[in-house]
Design a protein around this motif. Sequence first.
Motif, PDB file in Angstrom:
ATOM      1  N   ALA A 182      37.475  28.351 -62.343  1.00 19.99           N
ATOM      2  CA  ALA A 182      36.774  27.183 -61.813  1.00 19.99           C
ATOM      3  C   ALA A 182      36.172  27.469 -60.445  1.00 19.99           C
ATOM      4  N   LEU A 183      35.017  26.881 -60.212  1.00 20.80           N
ATOM      5  CA  LEU A 183      34.388  26.860 -58.898  1.00 20.80           C
ATOM      6  C   LEU A 183      34.308  25.415 -58.446  1.00 20.80           C
ATOM      7  N   VAL A 184      34.826  25.136 -57.242  1.00 23.85           N
ATOM      8  CA  VAL A 184      34.748  23.790 -56.662  1.00 23.85           C
ATOM      9  C   VAL A 184      34.024  23.905 -55.330  1.00 23.85           C
ATOM     10  N   THR A 185      32.850  23.322 -55.231  1.00 23.65           N
ATOM     11  CA  THR A 185      32.130  23.349 -53.959  1.00 23.65           C
ATOM     12  C   THR A 185      32.676  22.243 -53.060  1.00 23.65           C
ATOM     13  N   GLY A 186      32.553  22.454 -51.750  1.00 27.48           N
ATOM     14  CA  GLY A 186      33.081  21.465 -50.814  1.00 27.48           C
ATOM     15  C   GLY A 186      34.566  21.235 -51.012  1.00 27.48           C
ATOM     16  N   GLY A 187      35.306  22.320 -51.278  1.00 27.82           N
ATOM     17  CA  GLY A 187      36.697  22.180 -51.692  1.00 27.82           C
ATOM     18  C   GLY A 187      37.725  22.368 -50.604  1.00 27.82           C
ATOM     19  N   GLY A 200      39.209  16.492 -48.165  1.00 30.75           N
ATOM     20  CA  GLY A 200      39.017  15.295 -48.964  1.00 30.75           C
ATOM     21  C   GLY A 200      39.289  15.486 -50.438  1.00 30.75           C
ATOM     22  N   ALA A 201      38.462  14.854 -51.271  1.00 34.01           N
ATOM     23  CA  ALA A 201      38.641  14.927 -52.716  1.00 34.01           C
ATOM     24  C   ALA A 201      38.429  16.343 -53.236  1.00 34.01           C
ATOM     25  N   GLY A 202      37.596  17.125 -52.551  1.00 31.97           N
ATOM     26  CA  GLY A 202      37.405  18.509 -52.954  1.00 31.97           C
ATOM     27  C   GLY A 202      38.680  19.318 -52.834  1.00 31.97           C
ATOM     28  N   ALA A 203      39.355  19.195 -51.697  1.00 32.53           N
ATOM     29  CA  ALA A 203      40.618  19.912 -51.502  1.00 32.53           C
ATOM     30  C   ALA A 203      41.673  19.432 -52.492  1.00 32.53           C
ATOM     31  N   ALA A 204      41.702  18.135 -52.769  1.00 26.67           N
ATOM     32  CA  ALA A 204      42.661  17.603 -53.739  1.00 26.67           C
ATOM     33  C   ALA A 204      42.381  18.161 -55.131  1.00 26.67           C
ATOM     34  N   VAL A 218      32.696  22.326 -60.457  1.00 18.79           N
ATOM     35  CA  VAL A 218      32.771  20.975 -59.902  1.00 18.79           C
ATOM     36  C   VAL A 218      31.910  20.943 -58.648  1.00 18.79           C
ATOM     37  N   HIS A 219      30.813  20.219 -58.728  1.00 16.54           N
ATOM     38  CA  HIS A 219      29.906  20.094 -57.589  1.00 16.54           C
ATOM     39  C   HIS A 219      30.364  18.922 -56.723  1.00 16.54           C
ATOM     40  N   MET A 220      31.286  19.195 -55.823  1.00 20.82           N
ATOM     41  CA  MET A 220      31.840  18.158 -54.950  1.00 20.82           C
ATOM     42  C   MET A 220      31.040  18.003 -53.661  1.00 20.82           C
ATOM     43  N   LEU A 221      30.321  19.029 -53.269  1.00 20.66           N
ATOM     44  CA  LEU A 221      29.605  19.028 -51.997  1.00 20.66           C
ATOM     45  C   LEU A 221      28.680  17.824 -51.879  1.00 20.66           C
ATOM     46  N   GLY A 222      28.706  17.168 -50.731  1.00 23.74           N
ATOM     47  CA  GLY A 222      27.810  16.048 -50.495  1.00 23.74           C
ATOM     48  C   GLY A 222      28.151  15.357 -49.193  1.00 23.74           C
ATOM     49  N   ALA A 253      23.628  21.922 -56.368  1.00 25.17           N
ATOM     50  CA  ALA A 253      24.016  21.822 -57.778  1.00 25.17           C
ATOM     51  C   ALA A 253      22.945  22.440 -58.671  1.00 25.17           C
ATOM     52  N   VAL A 254      21.688  22.141 -58.391  1.00 27.43           N
ATOM     53  CA  VAL A 254      20.594  22.686 -59.196  1.00 27.43           C
ATOM     54  C   VAL A 254      20.604  24.210 -59.142  1.00 27.43           C
ATOM     55  N   ARG A 255      20.760  24.755 -57.951  1.00 33.80           N
ATOM     56  CA  ARG A 255      20.692  26.208 -57.799  1.00 33.80           C
ATOM     57  C   ARG A 255      21.881  26.915 -58.440  1.00 33.80           C
ATOM     58  N   LEU A 256      23.078  26.399 -58.216  1.00 34.81           N
ATOM     59  CA  LEU A 256      24.258  27.044 -58.793  1.00 34.81           C
ATOM     60  C   LEU A 256      24.270  26.914 -60.311  1.00 34.81           C
TER      61      LEU A 256
END
Length: 259
Positions: free
Chosen positions: A12-17, A20-24, A81-85, A113-116
Amino acid sequence: MPDFLALNGKRALVTGGTQGAGAATVALFRDLGAQVMTTARKPPGDLTDDMFVAADLTTPEGCDAVAAAVRARMGGVDIIVHMLGGSSAPGGGFAALGEAEWQAELALNLLPAVRLDRTLLPGMVVQGAGVVVHVTSIQRLLPLPEATTAYAAAKAALSVYSKSLSKEVSPNGVRVVRVAPGWIETEASVRLSERVAAEAGTDLDGGRRIIMDSLGGIPIGRPSTPAEVANLIAFLASDLAATITGTEYVIDGGTVPTA
């Protein structure tokens, strides 16, 4: 009895991880058996190099670096998971939003998200399996004209892009879903509540109430927690949700007044 929910062996890849919710989400995915890579501009102190890529995903070069690391360190990916924002736009309504502000909101909330996806999703199609989770926002339905016009528009664009993508790749075994949080009580939102409370001459709970009222109210009486958002994402990313694609799941305590 086997575990109800597991992600054993998933990459898995989680951006903005890192907060907050990304780390969770990162923590929960690892607890459920996934190999998880995450990314942000700066590393926190508790992640090793193999788990983290420092990159600015608002740039094409940053996205390319993360995609290359995914291939090199995990050999591909099964879940994104595109969490970044977020938003740094000033208040003041549409007139306060110049070219730079609009470009910044799109660069943060849509284009990573589009690029990844463009780089990593073809590998999912080849393997015939994968899940992409785009984290949108209820702001696309309930924009706050004073402060979130550009952010809300970028998240609306992400939602439409996600739906179109799902129609294209779902026949190839790749599911694409959206998660739309309302107010999440992160460390940053607690600081916001404290600031609002100080400005209004009230306590922390009073600050929360002011924010909830600005959203039109939260029927359950509180924001979501990062862990609650992570729970929803984990379910949607798991094999338990094998026939769910192309849809958006709102987690907002009832904030959005219509279905």
